[in-house]
Design an enzyme around this catalytic site. Structure first.
Site, PDB file in Angstrom:
ATOM      1  N   CYS A 100      -3.030   8.552  -4.002  1.00 36.06           N
ATOM      2  CA  CYS A 100      -4.491   7.922  -4.265  1.00 36.06           C
ATOM      3  C   CYS A 100      -5.810   8.887  -4.328  1.00 36.06           C
ATOM      4  O   CYS A 100      -6.462   8.892  -4.067  1.00 36.06           O
ATOM      5  CB  CYS A 100      -4.175   6.564  -2.034  1.00 36.06           C
ATOM      6  SG  CYS A 100      -3.542   5.765  -2.406  1.00 36.06           S
ATOM      7  N   HIS A 110     -12.120   6.938  -0.728  1.00 36.27           N
ATOM      8  CA  HIS A 110     -10.679   5.931  -0.691  1.00 36.27           C
ATOM      9  C   HIS A 110     -10.788   4.572  -0.206  1.00 36.27           C
ATOM     10  O   HIS A 110     -10.580   4.651   0.573  1.00 36.27           O
ATOM     11  CB  HIS A 110      -9.565   6.788  -1.087  1.00 36.27           C
ATOM     12  CG  HIS A 110      -8.993   5.914  -0.992  1.00 36.27           C
ATOM     13  ND1 HIS A 110      -8.426   5.278  -2.288  1.00 36.27           N
ATOM     14  CD2 HIS A 110      -7.283   6.024  -0.385  1.00 36.27           C
ATOM     15  CE1 HIS A 110      -6.876   4.677  -2.315  1.00 36.27           C
ATOM     16  NE2 HIS A 110      -6.200   5.320  -1.262  1.00 36.27           N
ATOM     17  N   ASN A 114      -6.498  -1.868  -3.017  1.00 38.26           N
ATOM     18  CA  ASN A 114      -6.779  -0.191  -2.437  1.00 38.26           C
ATOM     19  C   ASN A 114      -6.222   0.320  -4.963  1.00 38.26           C
ATOM     20  O   ASN A 114      -5.019  -0.959  -4.656  1.00 38.26           O
ATOM     21  CB  ASN A 114      -5.775  -0.392  -2.527  1.00 38.26           C
ATOM     22  CG  ASN A 114      -5.697   1.853  -2.476  1.00 38.26           C
ATOM     23  OD1 ASN A 114      -6.035   2.307  -3.018  1.00 38.26           O
ATOM     24  ND2 ASN A 114      -4.672   2.174  -0.983  1.00 38.26           N
TER      25      ASN A 114
HETATM   26  N1  COA Z   1       0.302 -11.338   6.037  1.00 36.52           N
HETATM   27  C1  COA Z   1       0.900 -11.597   6.737  1.00 36.52           C
HETATM   28  N2  COA Z   1       1.206 -11.041   8.407  1.00 36.52           N
HETATM   29  C2  COA Z   1       1.613  -9.795   8.510  1.00 36.52           C
HETATM   30  C3  COA Z   1       1.369  -9.363   7.034  1.00 36.52           C
HETATM   31  C4  COA Z   1       0.816 -10.475   6.138  1.00 36.52           C
HETATM   32  N3  COA Z   1      -0.223  -9.542   4.726  1.00 36.52           N
HETATM   33  N4  COA Z   1       1.836  -8.149   6.428  1.00 36.52           N
HETATM   34  C5  COA Z   1       2.487  -7.259   7.809  1.00 36.52           C
HETATM   35  N5  COA Z   1       2.856  -8.511   8.506  1.00 36.52           N
HETATM   36  C6  COA Z   1       2.153  -8.923   9.647  1.00 36.52           C
HETATM   37  C7  COA Z   1       3.268  -7.960  10.027  1.00 36.52           C
HETATM   38  O1  COA Z   1       5.162  -8.480  10.324  1.00 36.52           O
HETATM   39  C8  COA Z   1       3.683  -8.016  11.670  1.00 36.52           C
HETATM   40  O2  COA Z   1       4.516  -8.594  12.412  1.00 36.52           O
HETATM   41  P1  COA Z   1       5.649  -9.306  13.561  1.00 36.52           P
HETATM   42  O3  COA Z   1       4.076  -8.408  15.173  1.00 36.52           O
HETATM   43  O4  COA Z   1       5.841 -10.466  13.808  1.00 36.52           O
HETATM   44  O5  COA Z   1       6.082  -7.943  13.810  1.00 36.52           O
HETATM   45  C9  COA Z   1       2.189  -7.991  12.676  1.00 36.52           C
HETATM   46  O6  COA Z   1       1.928  -8.366  10.963  1.00 36.52           O
HETATM   47  C10 COA Z   1       1.361  -7.032  12.630  1.00 36.52           C
HETATM   48  O7  COA Z   1       2.326  -6.296  11.422  1.00 36.52           O
HETATM   49  P2  COA Z   1       1.743  -4.770  11.580  1.00 36.52           P
HETATM   50  O8  COA Z   1       2.043  -3.670  10.160  1.00 36.52           O
HETATM   51  O9  COA Z   1       1.278  -3.671  13.098  1.00 36.52           O
HETATM   52  O10 COA Z   1      -0.280  -4.141  11.867  1.00 36.52           O
HETATM   53  P3  COA Z   1      -1.023  -3.439  11.297  1.00 36.52           P
HETATM   54  O11 COA Z   1      -2.271  -4.265  12.236  1.00 36.52           O
HETATM   55  O12 COA Z   1      -0.624  -1.879  11.004  1.00 36.52           O
HETATM   56  O13 COA Z   1      -1.824  -3.722   9.785  1.00 36.52           O
HETATM   57  C11 COA Z   1      -2.108  -2.550   7.604  1.00 36.52           C
HETATM   58  C12 COA Z   1      -0.716  -3.197   8.395  1.00 36.52           C
HETATM   59  C13 COA Z   1      -0.925  -1.943   6.063  1.00 36.52           C
HETATM   60  C14 COA Z   1      -3.035  -3.507   7.261  1.00 36.52           C
HETATM   61  C15 COA Z   1      -2.215  -1.052   8.198  1.00 36.52           C
HETATM   62  O14 COA Z   1      -0.644  -0.918   8.766  1.00 36.52           O
HETATM   63  C16 COA Z   1      -2.859  -0.502   7.443  1.00 36.52           C
HETATM   64  O15 COA Z   1      -3.875  -0.653   6.402  1.00 36.52           O
HETATM   65  N6  COA Z   1      -2.486   0.820   6.586  1.00 36.52           N
HETATM   66  C17 COA Z   1      -2.578   1.848   5.731  1.00 36.52           C
HETATM   67  C18 COA Z   1      -1.965   1.625   4.770  1.00 36.52           C
HETATM   68  C19 COA Z   1      -2.931   1.765   3.618  1.00 36.52           C
HETATM   69  O16 COA Z   1      -4.052   2.378   3.421  1.00 36.52           O
HETATM   70  N7  COA Z   1      -2.411   3.042   2.530  1.00 36.52           N
HETATM   71  C20 COA Z   1      -2.350   3.481   1.742  1.00 36.52           C
HETATM   72  C21 COA Z   1      -3.304   4.541   2.179  1.00 36.52           C
HETATM   73  S1  COA Z   1      -3.466   5.367   0.371  1.00 36.52           S
END
Ligand code: COA
Length: 314
Positions: free
Chosen positions: A111, A243, A273
């Site tokens: 990224c 980004h 992204n």
């Molecule tokens: N739809 C519905 N539920 C989802 C889901 C989706 N697409 N993806 C995950 N969940 C659920 C999980 O299973 C979890 O359920 P549980 O509580 O029953 O276990 C719940 O949502 C919370 O998951 P969590 O991973 O803690 O959510 P979060 O608030 O941390 O958000 C991201 C997840 C991935 C959106 C967030 O962590 C993020 O944006 N991280 C950075 C990712 C990124 O930018 N990567 C590239 C960088 S270059």
């Protein structure tokens, strides 16, 4: 010698998929995706490839700059989803646009790829090793998504962006570009395979929470350093192009930096992204403002971890 941006072009696949059109089996919702990430839709390549998107963006940038492909003597293309294991996607673009001299190669910084490619091209120009360069970020991330993993596949999309840089004996252009990496975090955002390990490309695996925290921290550190090194305050920044990983990360950036949010470019809602393509795609939302002048700052963070910042003054 300075490298001055003189053209910008973008490309996206024909097919756009909104959150509601994602496979039902994913057990996700438009509400979850939009509220946690800001993503509303993304482009997905069908007949396009990374090289074809990169070529389209490069030709658009050359047209915008009114520069002929024969005048380009360097292509630095950032991608982790190249058309082939080899040759580089940059050489395919070189052939496609009809450029026969100079050199074309890829850089792999996920990224952060666009800022890494910009740093390389800027250094070539400053050293007098190139006069006109194409810096390209192009990806087809949809090809390395596990479409059964809702925690990753909803976040990414495909696209490309290209910038033409020209050597000029002036104070304009790229003022500052700084790139960093820390391989201790290599496993936090990684594919499940590769040529030398599984003989496949693998699929994205990510520790979402850790990536989120690290991105906010590195955005903060690299922005602070950029402002300090250039004797600027946040009020001196006219456009901030982060980004586009997640709207919540960008909101954190707006909060801690105190920047007027009208100066921050955001289009993660329509592209998701797009990894190395995300900065030029976001910049294209304010193409006229960018070329009309000011202090423009790029920030990125991604797999490696690799992160970086750049200051362009036009
Ligand atoms: N739809 C519905 N539920 C989802 C889901 C989706 N697409 N993806 C995950 N969940 C659920 C999980 O299973 C979890 O359920 P549980 O509580 O029953 O276990 C719940 O949502 C919370 O998951 P969590 O991973 O803690 O959510 P979060 O608030 O941390 O958000 C991201 C997840 C991935 C959106 C967030 O962590 C993020 O944006 N991280 C950075 C990712 C990124 O930018 N990567 C590239 C960088 S270059």
């Amino acid at each position: 010698m300075n490298s001055v941006p003189i053209g910008l072009g973008i490309a996206a696949p024909k097919k756009s998929v909104d959150n509601k059109e994602l496979p039902k089996e994913l057990d996700t919702s438009d509400e979850w995706i939009a509220s946690r990430t800001g993503v509303r839709r993304r482009y997905i390549a069908e007949n396009e490839t990374t090289a074809s998107l990169a070529t389209e963006a490069a030709l658009a940038a050359l047209g915008h700059a009114k520069v002929s492909p024969e005048d380009i003597d360097l292509i630095v293309l950032a991608t982790v989803t190249g058309d082939y294991t080899f040759p580089s996607t940059a050489t395919i673009v070189q052939r496609n646009i009809g450029m026969s001299k100079g050199v074309a190669f890829d850089v792999n910084a996920a990224c952060s790829g666009f800022i890494f490619a910009l740093d390389v091209a800027d250094s070539y120009i400053k050293l007098g090793k190139a006069k006109k360069a194409l810096v390209i970020g192009a990806e087809t991330f949809s090809k390395i998504l596990d479409w059964t993993d809702r925690s990753t596949c909803v976040l990414f999309g495909d696209g490309a962006g290209a910038m033409v840089l020209q050597a000029e004996d002036s104070n304009r252009g790229v003022q500052y570009c700084k790139i960093y990496s820390d391989g201790n975090y290599a496993d936090s955002l990684i594919t499940s395979g590769g040529v030398s390990t599984t003989q496949t490309a693998g699929f994205i695996k990510m520790n979402g929470r850790e990536v989120f925290k690290f991105a906010v921290e590195k955005f903060r550190e690299s922005l602070d350093e950029l402002l300090r090194d250039n004797n600027m305050t946040i009020n001196d920044v006219d456009l901030l192009v982060p980004h586009q990983a997640n709207l919540r990360i960008i909101k954190e950036l707006i909060k801690f930096s105190g920047i007027d949010e009208k100066k921050v470019l955001i289009n993660v809602d329509k592209y998701a992204n797009t990894s190395a393509a995300s900065i030029p795609l976001a910049l294209s939302e304010a193409k006229d403002a960018f070329f009309s002048g000011g202090n423009i700052v790029f920030l990125s963070m991604g797999a490696g971890y690799a992160w970086g910042s750049a200051l362009i003054r036009l």
